[in-house]
Design an enzyme around this catalytic site. Structure first.
Site, PDB file in Angstrom:
ATOM      1  N   ASN A 299       0.819  -1.216   0.000  1.00 23.85           N
ATOM      2  CA  ASN A 299       0.000   0.000   0.000  1.00 23.85           C
ATOM      3  C   ASN A 299       0.854   1.266   0.000  1.00 23.85           C
ATOM      4  O   ASN A 299       0.332   2.358   0.173  1.00 23.85           O
ATOM      5  CB  ASN A 299      -0.978   0.003   1.175  1.00 23.85           C
ATOM      6  CG  ASN A 299      -0.304  -0.006   2.522  1.00 23.85           C
ATOM      7  OD1 ASN A 299       0.909  -0.164   2.635  1.00 23.85           O
ATOM      8  ND2 ASN A 299      -1.092   0.138   3.572  1.00 23.85           N
TER       9      ASN A 299
ATOM     10  N   ASP B 281      -5.159   4.725  12.476  1.00 25.67           N
ATOM     11  CA  ASP B 281      -5.732   5.804  13.287  1.00 25.67           C
ATOM     12  C   ASP B 281      -6.054   5.302  14.688  1.00 25.67           C
ATOM     13  O   ASP B 281      -5.927   4.113  14.985  1.00 25.67           O
ATOM     14  CB  ASP B 281      -6.938   6.454  12.606  1.00 25.67           C
ATOM     15  CG  ASP B 281      -8.155   5.554  12.519  1.00 25.67           C
ATOM     16  OD1 ASP B 281      -8.298   4.617  13.339  1.00 25.67           O
ATOM     17  OD2 ASP B 281      -8.991   5.795  11.636  1.00 25.67           O
TER      18      ASP B 281
END
Length: 143
Positions: A75, A81
């Protein structure tokens, strides 16, 4: 800043800054993984982390990753997060092998840093942005 961490593997070294030279922190493989060229695998990193509210972690490959292991981060740039914070929310490294290779427990394969979230942004539409036009993508404005 305090950051809570749960080690999911006793085999990896504790997290620390990269040899006192950087504010990035190395992450290590928590399993022995063999990959054939073209194969994709999520490599466990052996940690779960509770980031403080308003922060996220940027996970990127080490600069020596391809040279040492022949893999790249699938990626390109990972973001974790603060909502991914449970006991079993293990961090993984998405690896794509470009040659046959093996990664072993405790090999340093990627790194991360913790950053504040971007502040709220309001986009304001304008007919013109400035009087300076450099000529578009890939140009310095001169021929």
């Amino acid at each position: 800043m305090e950051v809570e961490i749960r080690y999911l593997s006793d085999a990896i070294e504790p997290l620390r800054y990269i040899d006192g030279k950087s504010d990035w922190i190395d992450l290590r493989a928590a399993a022995d993984i063999e990959l054939k060229a073209g194969e994709f695998r999520l490599i466990p990193l052996g940690i779960a982390v509770r980031l403080p509210e308003g922060y996220e972690a940027y996970v990127v490959s080490r600069s020596s990753l391809y040279r040492n292991f022949g893999i790249i981060q699938a990626n390109s740039f990972g973001i974790v997060d603060e909502s991914y914070c449970g006991d079993n929310d293990e961090w993984f490294f998405p690896a794509l092998a470009l040659r046959d290779t093996a990664v072993h427990v405790n090999d340093r394969i990627c790194q991360f840093r913790i950053m504040k979230h971007q502040p709220p942004v309001e986009f304001v539409v304008r007919e013109h942005l400035s009087d300076t036009d450099r000529g578009g993508f890939g140009t310095t404005g001169t021929q």
